[in-house]
Design an enzyme around this catalytic site. Structure first.
Site, PDB file in Angstrom:
ATOM      1  N   LEU A 265      -1.339  -2.723   9.469  1.00  0.00           N
ATOM      2  CA  LEU A 265      -2.347  -2.142  10.372  1.00  0.00           C
ATOM      3  C   LEU A 265      -3.403  -1.329   9.623  1.00  0.00           C
ATOM      4  CD1 LEU A 265      -3.277  -1.433  13.329  1.00  0.00           C
ATOM      5  CD2 LEU A 265      -1.775   0.555  13.157  1.00  0.00           C
ATOM      6  N   ASP A 266      -2.941  -0.192   9.067  1.00  0.00           N
ATOM      7  CA  ASP A 266      -3.873   0.745   8.420  1.00  0.00           C
ATOM      8  C   ASP A 266      -4.518   0.104   7.195  1.00  0.00           C
ATOM      9  OD1 ASP A 266      -3.309   2.988  10.150  1.00  0.00           O
ATOM     10  OD2 ASP A 266      -1.397   3.213   9.119  1.00  0.00           O
TER      11      ASP A 266
ATOM     12  N   LYS B 104       8.231   0.611   2.953  1.00  0.00           N
ATOM     13  CA  LYS B 104       7.677  -0.291   1.942  1.00  0.00           C
ATOM     14  C   LYS B 104       7.669   0.480   0.620  1.00  0.00           C
ATOM     15  CE  LYS B 104       4.414  -2.085   5.410  1.00  0.00           C
ATOM     16  NZ  LYS B 104       3.015  -2.120   5.872  1.00  0.00           N
TER      17      LYS B 104
ATOM     18  N   LYS C 296      -0.972   4.718   0.213  1.00  0.00           N
ATOM     19  CA  LYS C 296      -1.187   3.647   1.190  1.00  0.00           C
ATOM     20  C   LYS C 296       0.103   2.873   1.414  1.00  0.00           C
ATOM     21  CE  LYS C 296      -6.139   3.021   0.673  1.00  0.00           C
ATOM     22  NZ  LYS C 296      -7.221   2.168   0.192  1.00  0.00           N
TER      23      LYS C 296
ATOM     24  N   SER D  98       3.865  -2.528  10.276  1.00  0.00           N
ATOM     25  CA  SER D  98       3.218  -1.298   9.791  1.00  0.00           C
ATOM     26  C   SER D  98       4.228  -0.182   9.557  1.00  0.00           C
ATOM     27  CB  SER D  98       2.186  -0.845  10.829  1.00  0.00           C
ATOM     28  OG  SER D  98       1.756   0.474  10.572  1.00  0.00           O
TER      29      SER D  98
HETATM   30  C1  BG6 Z   1       0.793   3.445   6.620  1.00  0.00           C
HETATM   31  C2  BG6 Z   1      -0.350   4.144   5.951  1.00  0.00           C
HETATM   32  O1  BG6 Z   1       0.333   2.332   7.323  1.00  0.00           O
HETATM   33  O2  BG6 Z   1       1.438   4.325   7.539  1.00  0.00           O
HETATM   34  C3  BG6 Z   1       0.116   5.439   5.295  1.00  0.00           C
HETATM   35  O3  BG6 Z   1      -0.909   3.290   4.973  1.00  0.00           O
HETATM   36  C4  BG6 Z   1       0.824   6.311   6.327  1.00  0.00           C
HETATM   37  O4  BG6 Z   1      -0.998   6.105   4.746  1.00  0.00           O
HETATM   38  C5  BG6 Z   1       1.964   5.525   6.959  1.00  0.00           C
HETATM   39  O5  BG6 Z   1       1.333   7.480   5.711  1.00  0.00           O
HETATM   40  C6  BG6 Z   1       2.679   6.329   8.045  1.00  0.00           C
HETATM   41  O6  BG6 Z   1       1.778   6.537   9.098  1.00  0.00           O
HETATM   42  P1  BG6 Z   1       1.968   7.577  10.263  1.00  0.00           P
HETATM   43  O7  BG6 Z   1       0.832   7.222  11.215  1.00  0.00           O
HETATM   44  O8  BG6 Z   1       3.302   7.338  10.869  1.00  0.00           O
HETATM   45  O9  BG6 Z   1       1.825   8.936   9.673  1.00  0.00           O
HETATM   46 MG    MG Z   2      -2.139  -0.475   5.000  1.00  0.00          MG
END
Ligand code: BG6
Ligand code: MG
Length: 220
Positions: free
Chosen positions: A9-10, A144, A44, A113
């Site tokens: 996703l991100d 991951k 990331k 994600s």
């Molecule tokens: C990943 C991002 O998709 O999600 C990371 O790349 C992030 O940067 C991780 O820390 C966890 O995300 P969240 O929204 O649960 O803090």
């Molecule tokens: Mg990503």
């Protein structure tokens, strides 16, 4: 042939990496820890807990469990404030075209994600209904580069790992896909994502002919 296409996703579907960066940067600053874009690259795809652990390691800081929990909450609140303003304009270029093409070709599509905010973001950008399976940070116990998130996605779709294709913008995510024996496609900088089977700057470079090839290829 039926394949499963698993999207991170991100940084793949939406450019939320910039919001994670801003929130982590503010947090690091409040602790007097310097935090560069290169270090951010290493966060990331990495879970929230592990990200904070890494920042503290870089700053050589030890804090109490209570403070750790508070910092995680503060970071997420700042991040949630950024994403609350998101809308469809933040979907990265040509992501809907690729999703719709895959769906029109009867391919399985899943989200994989690390984020616990994934469902909120998919709602904000109105893409939730494109995914047959959504696996996110609330469904996994191992982050991951552990392949758990993608293996659960494959299982939910009923597709063998070697018939899965993963789109990822992070080094940890590419490694996870490779460990899962899935085809890995890096979205971003080739010098960073060199472990991927294929690398593109963004989805505008991913043509239908290439997708058709993926549908008929298996990871060796
Ligand atoms: C990943 C991002 O998709 O999600 C990371 O790349 C992030 O940067 C991780 O820390 C966890 O995300 P969240 O929204 O649960 O803090
Ligand atoms: Mg990503």
């Amino acid at each position: 042939m039926k394949k499963a296409f698993i999207f991170d996703l991100d940084g793949v579907i939406v450019d939320t990496a910039k919001y994670h960066f801003l929130a982590w940067q503010n947090l690091a600053q409040s602790l007097g820890i310097s935090f560069s874009e290169e270090q951010n690259e290493q966060l990331k795809g990495v879970s929230r807990v592990r990200s904070l652990e890494k920042i503290l390691e870089w700053g050589n800081k030890t804090i109490s469990e209570e403070e750790f929990t508070k910092l995680m909450t503060d970071k997420n609140e700042e991040y949630l404030a950024y994403i609350s303003k998101m809308d469809v304009t933040e979907i990265l270029p040509d992501v809907p075209r690729v999703l719709d093409y895959l769906i029109s070709k009867n391919q399985a599509v899943a989200l994989g994600s690390a984020s616990k905010n994934a469902r909120i973001i998919l709602d904000k950008v109105a893409l939730k209904n494109k995914f047959q399976a959504i696996v996110d940070g609330t469904n996994v116990s191992k982050a991951k580069p552990d392949p758990e998130v993608f293996l659960i996605g494959a299982k939910e779709l009923g597709i063998a790992p070697e018939d899965c294709i993963v789109f990822e913008d992070s080094v940890a995510g590419i490694q996870a896909a490779n460990i899962a024996n899935m085809i890995s496609i890096g979205i971003g900088d080739a010098s960073v994502l060199h472990e991927a089977d294929y690398i593109f700057n963004d989805f505008t470079e991913i043509k239908e002919e290439f997708i058709n090839t993926l549908v008929t290829t298996q990871k060796v």
